[in-house]
Design an enzyme around this catalytic site. Structure first.
Site, PDB file in Angstrom:
ATOM      1  N   SER A   1      62.445  60.860  14.338  1.00  0.00           N
ATOM      2  CA  SER A   1      62.008  62.235  14.600  1.00  0.00           C
ATOM      3  C   SER A   1      62.311  63.122  13.398  1.00  0.00           C
ATOM      4  O   SER A   1      61.508  63.981  13.019  1.00  0.00           O
ATOM      5  CB  SER A   1      62.724  62.794  15.827  1.00  0.00           C
ATOM      6  OG  SER A   1      62.405  62.036  16.967  1.00  0.00           O
TER       7      SER A   1
ATOM      8  N   LYS B   1      71.088  63.179  13.982  1.00  0.00           N
ATOM      9  CA  LYS B   1      71.794  64.097  14.900  1.00  0.00           C
ATOM     10  C   LYS B   1      72.652  63.317  15.872  1.00  0.00           C
ATOM     11  O   LYS B   1      72.429  62.124  16.106  1.00  0.00           O
ATOM     12  CB  LYS B   1      70.804  64.970  15.675  1.00  0.00           C
ATOM     13  CG  LYS B   1      69.774  64.222  16.549  1.00  0.00           C
ATOM     14  CD  LYS B   1      70.256  63.755  17.892  1.00  0.00           C
ATOM     15  CE  LYS B   1      69.190  63.047  18.704  1.00  0.00           C
ATOM     16  NZ  LYS B   1      69.714  62.233  19.828  1.00  0.00           N
TER      17      LYS B   1
ATOM     18  N   PRO C   1      70.048  53.900  11.413  1.00  0.00           N
ATOM     19  CA  PRO C   1      69.640  52.781  12.262  1.00  0.00           C
ATOM     20  C   PRO C   1      68.472  53.141  13.180  1.00  0.00           C
ATOM     21  O   PRO C   1      68.367  54.274  13.654  1.00  0.00           O
ATOM     22  CB  PRO C   1      70.892  52.484  13.095  1.00  0.00           C
ATOM     23  CG  PRO C   1      72.013  53.189  12.444  1.00  0.00           C
ATOM     24  CD  PRO C   1      71.456  54.299  11.608  1.00  0.00           C
TER      25      PRO C   1
ATOM     26  N   ASP D   1      62.169  65.268  20.030  1.00  0.00           N
ATOM     27  CA  ASP D   1      63.326  65.535  19.160  1.00  0.00           C
ATOM     28  C   ASP D   1      62.945  66.073  17.787  1.00  0.00           C
ATOM     29  O   ASP D   1      63.802  66.284  16.937  1.00  0.00           O
ATOM     30  CB  ASP D   1      64.111  64.228  18.924  1.00  0.00           C
ATOM     31  CG  ASP D   1      65.161  63.988  19.989  1.00  0.00           C
ATOM     32  OD1 ASP D   1      65.534  64.952  20.679  1.00  0.00           O
ATOM     33  OD2 ASP D   1      65.611  62.833  20.114  1.00  0.00           O
TER      34      ASP D   1
ATOM     35  N   GLY E   1      66.536  59.367  13.990  1.00  0.00           N
ATOM     36  CA  GLY E   1      66.154  59.223  12.580  1.00  0.00           C
ATOM     37  C   GLY E   1      64.649  59.321  12.379  1.00  0.00           C
ATOM     38  O   GLY E   1      64.182  59.976  11.442  1.00  0.00           O
TER      39      GLY E   1
HETATM   40  O1  C5P Z   1      59.398  62.443  23.235  1.00  0.00           O
HETATM   41  P1  C5P Z   1      59.885  61.123  22.810  1.00  0.00           P
HETATM   42  O2  C5P Z   1      58.838  60.285  22.119  1.00  0.00           O
HETATM   43  O3  C5P Z   1      61.151  61.167  22.061  1.00  0.00           O
HETATM   44  O4  C5P Z   1      60.235  60.374  24.152  1.00  0.00           O
HETATM   45  C1  C5P Z   1      60.211  58.991  24.325  1.00  0.00           C
HETATM   46  C2  C5P Z   1      60.183  58.693  25.818  1.00  0.00           C
HETATM   47  O5  C5P Z   1      61.416  59.108  26.409  1.00  0.00           O
HETATM   48  C3  C5P Z   1      59.109  59.441  26.596  1.00  0.00           C
HETATM   49  O6  C5P Z   1      57.908  58.739  26.602  1.00  0.00           O
HETATM   50  C4  C5P Z   1      59.719  59.536  27.972  1.00  0.00           C
HETATM   51  O7  C5P Z   1      59.554  58.298  28.643  1.00  0.00           O
HETATM   52  C5  C5P Z   1      61.184  59.677  27.691  1.00  0.00           C
HETATM   53  N1  C5P Z   1      61.632  61.079  27.707  1.00  0.00           N
HETATM   54  C6  C5P Z   1      61.791  61.732  28.911  1.00  0.00           C
HETATM   55  N2  C5P Z   1      62.241  63.029  28.926  1.00  0.00           N
HETATM   56  C7  C5P Z   1      62.524  63.679  27.788  1.00  0.00           C
HETATM   57  C8  C5P Z   1      62.376  63.029  26.537  1.00  0.00           C
HETATM   58  C9  C5P Z   1      61.932  61.716  26.535  1.00  0.00           C
HETATM   59  O8  C5P Z   1      61.553  61.162  29.978  1.00  0.00           O
HETATM   60  N3  C5P Z   1      62.979  64.928  27.840  1.00  0.00           N
END
Ligand code: C5P
Length: 306
Positions: free
Chosen positions: A114, A22, A105, A147, A112
């Site tokens: 997610s 995306k 990548p 994501d 990718g």
């Molecule tokens: O949810 P995901 O594993 O993609 O997020 C990785 C990190 O990015 C989270 O641990 C958080 O630190 C940060 N994050 C955030 N706010 C979001 C999405 C992600 O702070 N809406």
């Protein structure tokens, strides 16, 4: 079998899925939440650059074979975690074998990994004859990342909350026939770092809500024009000062006719939207002519995989 080993399958059925990625046409951070995540609204558009996934049922365990040497097959792998949650929730005793051809990548802001997790849920649900409903798939998705839910469906969509609430937005005529150039600079940027650094950029941390809806309306009606107020990414605030090369890329791409040049997600991928797929391919050649062959580049039509 080639370079991949032959799994001890218990059923001949094999499910194959393409796992896309995306870009974020808008990523508007609204506030930091008490749980450490950030409330945001983002317009996500699917990109038809895909990994390949294959699923087979085995007697026990979760085996993953990946073409990319940097990806482990253990709990750190989102495919592993999605598969384990699926088997537990569906109360399935057998195991699974997953073969993964990686093209997207890593740590590039293209989600990718997610997408791999979401398509593992979709693929396994198909393989085992749909034991889980949509709500259950969405619950598992949200438990493993922000994501993943987007990739349980195939349309452009507005995502809110920490990114897990998805509202598909239907066709976006302003984007019809456009081209896309993806540029990965060869280094990744860890998502938690990017969000943490936002604390030093209060303006980027407190966006006005409802920009996503305004952008969707714009894309449903108008021709796509550069709209700095509508097409932007709050996460550029911490990233571009630390990686000024990415700003230089954006300036080059817009000077050479890109409609928009922006960072995707938390970086490090820069994308350029162009008038047509042919102009994205031409821009790719110009980019290599200017910056050399060091970056990973991919030009393609901006179309939704249906
Ligand atoms: O949810 P995901 O594993 O993609 O997020 C990785 C990190 O990015 C989270 O641990 C958080 O630190 C940060 N994050 C955030 N706010 C979001 C999405 C992600 O702070 N809406």
């Amino acid at each position: 079998v080639g370079a991949f080993f032959c799994p001890d399958t218990i059923h001949p059925m094999k499910i194959e899925r393409q796992s896309p990625c995306k870009i974020n046409l808008l990523l508007n951070v609204i506030r930091r939440r008490d749980d450490g995540f950030h409330e945001l609204e983002t317009l996500l558009h699917p990109v038809a650059l895909c990994d390949d996934l294959e699923f087979m049922a085995t007697a026990a365990g979760i085996q993953i074979e990946c073409s990319h040497p940097g990806l482990k097959s253990d709990e750190s792998n989102l495919i592993f975690r999605a598969a384990r949650s699926f088997l537990e929730t569906a109360e399935i005793d057998s195991g699974v074998y997953v073969r993964h051809e990686k093209r997207i990548p890593l740590a590039g802001g293209l989600a990718g990994g997610s997408a791999n997790a979401a398509h593992t849920l979709r693929g396994l649900n198909e393989l085992f004859d749909h034991p889980l409903n949509d709500r259950q798939l969405h619950e598992i998705a949200a438990a493993h990342g922000s994501d993943i839910n987007f990739f349980l469906q195939d349309s452009p969509a507005l995502a809110t909350g920490r990114g897990e609430n998805i509202v598909p937005c239907g066709p976006l005529p302003a984007l019809a026939g456009k081209g896309l150039l993806l540029i990965h600079p060869g280094f990744g940027i860890p998502t938690p770092w990017t969000f943490r650094e936002l604390a030093d950029y209060p303006d980027a941390l407190t966006g006005d809500a409802a920009k996503g809806e305004a952008l969707v309306k714009h894309l449903q009606q108008a021709d796509l024009q550069p709209e700095p107020n509508l097409l932007y990414n709050s996460l550029e605030a911490p990233v571009l000062p630390k990686y000024p090369l990415l700003r230089i890329f954006q300036e080059f791409l817009t000077a050479r006719g890109a409609i928009v040049a922006m960072m995707s997600g938390s970086g490090s991928t820069t994308y350029a939207l162009t008038d047509s797929p042919a102009s994205a391919a031409a821009l790719k050649d110009e980019f290599v002519g200017r910056f050399g062959p060091g970056c990973w580049l991919h030009a393609l039509p901006l179309s939704s995989p249906q």
